[in-house]
Design a protein around this motif. Structure first.
Motif, PDB file in Angstrom:
ATOM      1  N   LEU A 148     -14.540 -19.722 -20.003  1.00  0.00           N
ATOM      2  CA  LEU A 148     -15.500 -19.181 -21.422  1.00  0.00           C
ATOM      3  C   LEU A 148     -16.196 -19.907 -21.662  1.00  0.00           C
ATOM      4  N   THR A 149     -15.883 -20.682 -21.879  1.00  0.00           N
ATOM      5  CA  THR A 149     -16.701 -22.687 -22.159  1.00  0.00           C
ATOM      6  C   THR A 149     -18.097 -22.685 -21.350  1.00  0.00           C
ATOM      7  N   ASN A 150     -17.601 -21.738 -20.003  1.00  0.00           N
ATOM      8  CA  ASN A 150     -18.204 -22.316 -19.602  1.00  0.00           C
ATOM      9  C   ASN A 150     -19.731 -21.055 -19.256  1.00  0.00           C
ATOM     10  N   VAL A 151     -18.738 -19.863 -20.440  1.00  0.00           N
ATOM     11  CA  VAL A 151     -20.400 -18.556 -20.310  1.00  0.00           C
ATOM     12  C   VAL A 151     -20.602 -19.289 -21.283  1.00  0.00           C
ATOM     13  N   ARG A 152     -20.384 -19.277 -22.491  1.00  0.00           N
ATOM     14  CA  ARG A 152     -20.956 -19.779 -23.638  1.00  0.00           C
ATOM     15  C   ARG A 152     -22.434 -21.231 -23.989  1.00  0.00           C
ATOM     16  N   ARG A 153     -21.735 -21.936 -22.332  1.00  0.00           N
ATOM     17  CA  ARG A 153     -22.997 -22.971 -21.754  1.00  0.00           C
ATOM     18  C   ARG A 153     -23.791 -22.477 -20.731  1.00  0.00           C
ATOM     19  N   ARG A 207     -27.478 -15.221 -22.707  1.00  0.00           N
ATOM     20  CA  ARG A 207     -28.005 -14.394 -22.566  1.00  0.00           C
ATOM     21  C   ARG A 207     -26.737 -12.784 -22.637  1.00  0.00           C
ATOM     22  N   ALA A 208     -25.016 -12.990 -21.801  1.00  0.00           N
ATOM     23  CA  ALA A 208     -24.327 -12.493 -21.509  1.00  0.00           C
ATOM     24  C   ALA A 208     -24.088 -11.618 -22.793  1.00  0.00           C
ATOM     25  N   ASP A 243     -13.544 -15.621 -30.708  1.00  0.00           N
ATOM     26  CA  ASP A 243     -13.890 -16.559 -31.489  1.00  0.00           C
ATOM     27  C   ASP A 243     -15.283 -17.223 -31.886  1.00  0.00           C
ATOM     28  N   GLY A 244     -15.509 -17.637 -30.355  1.00  0.00           N
ATOM     29  CA  GLY A 244     -16.822 -18.304 -30.380  1.00  0.00           C
ATOM     30  C   GLY A 244     -18.398 -17.814 -30.070  1.00  0.00           C
ATOM     31  N   PHE A 245     -17.844 -16.545 -29.468  1.00  0.00           N
ATOM     32  CA  PHE A 245     -19.276 -16.326 -28.959  1.00  0.00           C
ATOM     33  C   PHE A 245     -19.660 -15.280 -30.590  1.00  0.00           C
ATOM     34  N   PRO A 246     -20.937 -14.746 -30.532  1.00  0.00           N
ATOM     35  CA  PRO A 246     -20.827 -14.163 -31.303  1.00  0.00           C
ATOM     36  C   PRO A 246     -21.209 -12.330 -31.182  1.00  0.00           C
ATOM     37  N   PRO A 247     -21.316 -12.007 -32.101  1.00  0.00           N
ATOM     38  CA  PRO A 247     -20.846 -10.236 -32.181  1.00  0.00           C
ATOM     39  C   PRO A 247     -21.282  -9.516 -31.423  1.00  0.00           C
ATOM     40  N   SER A 248     -23.000  -9.497 -30.603  1.00  0.00           N
ATOM     41  CA  SER A 248     -23.518  -8.978 -30.261  1.00  0.00           C
ATOM     42  C   SER A 248     -22.711  -9.669 -28.102  1.00  0.00           C
ATOM     43  N   VAL A 249     -21.744  -9.993 -27.767  1.00  0.00           N
ATOM     44  CA  VAL A 249     -21.060 -10.298 -26.804  1.00  0.00           C
ATOM     45  C   VAL A 249     -19.817  -9.705 -27.214  1.00  0.00           C
TER      46      VAL A 249
END
Length: 318
Positions: free
Chosen positions: A234-239, A243-244, A201-207
């Motif tokens: 997943l927190t580290n991916v967001r941080r 642009r993933a 849920d913390g990721f934007p729709p484009s991911v």
């Protein structure tokens, strides 16, 4: 004695001081030897930095050698010239020692952060242990109490059931007393793999975040640890990889171990970024704490570049 950087610094600094003392005492101006200083002084500065980072006291010898090395050329000059030359050459040594002390402070800060992360993970595991064991003991108590109402029980069996019930109550009371200080009154139950998809849920729709999670036969303890690993990854991916464009979470289990793999593409395939954007980033101290805990119980955690992105793999004992 092991050949550590501080030992090399002490030996090299001592040799340099000895050479300086011999030249000054022998009143030999070391003419033509000034070019040697351009090799000796940088080496002593590097050793000063390394020694200050590992053992600050050991940095005094190579630092003093740098400050006094110019005496080989100006030993017979005016006192003010000698004092000024030594003071000027002491500045790089002070700077090298300061840089080493700063790196030492960074090392200690990282060590404290990792220790705090490990402590937090241990406290969380202790609270989980209380919850899991209390749940199982409560189930045994219910079974023993239900069996006690069966008609026609022999007296020995009924007495054994009463002892089991009393022992279960004592075990629960001991658990409550032991971990009472660790429990937060408003703490929610520890989530497991059944709730891992909510982390997207913390990721934007484009991911695109895909999950391949097999939870059948996984213990609650391993499930809770796997949830923490996925959450931290997943927190580290967001941080570190904003642009993933795609993240894949795979959890597989067998009788002996649970394997968690989280991999992102680092932005590959997206028209607004260059390939390899995510390479080179580092995770936080949460993963460092989990890694130490998993290693202590026979598991492992690895993270590093993979293709255009980053991949984390954790092995959790079942």
């Amino acid at each position: 004695m092991p050949l550590t950087p501080e030992v090399v610094a002490l030996v090299a600094g001592g040799v340099s001081l000895l050479v300086t003392a011999v030249i000054v005492v022998a009143r030999d101006g070391a003419r033509g030897g000034i070019w040697w200083l351009f090799a000796e002084v940088p080496a002593l500065l590097v050793l000063t930095l390394l020694a200050a980072r590992r053992r600050p006291v050991a940095a005094l010898v190579p630092g003093l050698a740098v400050a006094l090395v110019l005496l080989r050329q100006v030993w017979n000059g005016p006192p003010m010239l000698i004092l000024g030359a030594c003071a000027a050459w002491a500045l790089p040594a002070v700077a090298a020692a300061g840089a080493g002390l700063y790196l030492r402070w960074l090392d200690q800060a990282r060590g404290r952060a990792v220790a705090a992360a490990v402590q937090d993970q241990r406290l969380a595991l202790a609270r989980d242990l209380h919850d899991f064991v209390a749940h199982d003991v409560s189930g045994m108590l219910v079974q023993a109490q239900a069996a006690g109402f069966a008609p026609g029980l022999p007296e020995q069996v009924a007495d054994a059931l009463r002892r089991i019930e009393d022992g279960g109550h004592r075990a629960l009371a001991s658990l409550d007393r032991t971990v009472h200080m660790l429990n937060d009154p408003g703490r929610a139950p520890t989530p497991g793999l059944e709730r891992v998809e909510e982390l997207a849920d913390g990721f934007p729709p484009s991911v695109r975040v895909s999950f391949d999670v097999a939870t059948e036969g996984v213990s609650r303890e391993a499930s809770a640890t796997a949830y923490r690993v996925v959450s931290e990854a997943l927190t580290n991916v967001r941080r570190h990889a904003p642009r993933a464009g795609a993240v894949a979470v795979t959890v597989t289990a067998d009788r002996l171990r649970l394997e968690v793999r989280v991999q992102d593409d680092g932005g590959a395939g997206r028209t607004d970024v260059r390939r390899g954007t995510g390479i080179g980033r580092r995770g936080g101290f949460g993963l460092a704490g989990l890694s130490e805990l998993l290693a202590a119980v026979g598991g492992s955690l690895e993270a590093g570049p993979h293709g255009d992105g980053w991949r984390l793999t954790a092995v959790i004992p079942a």
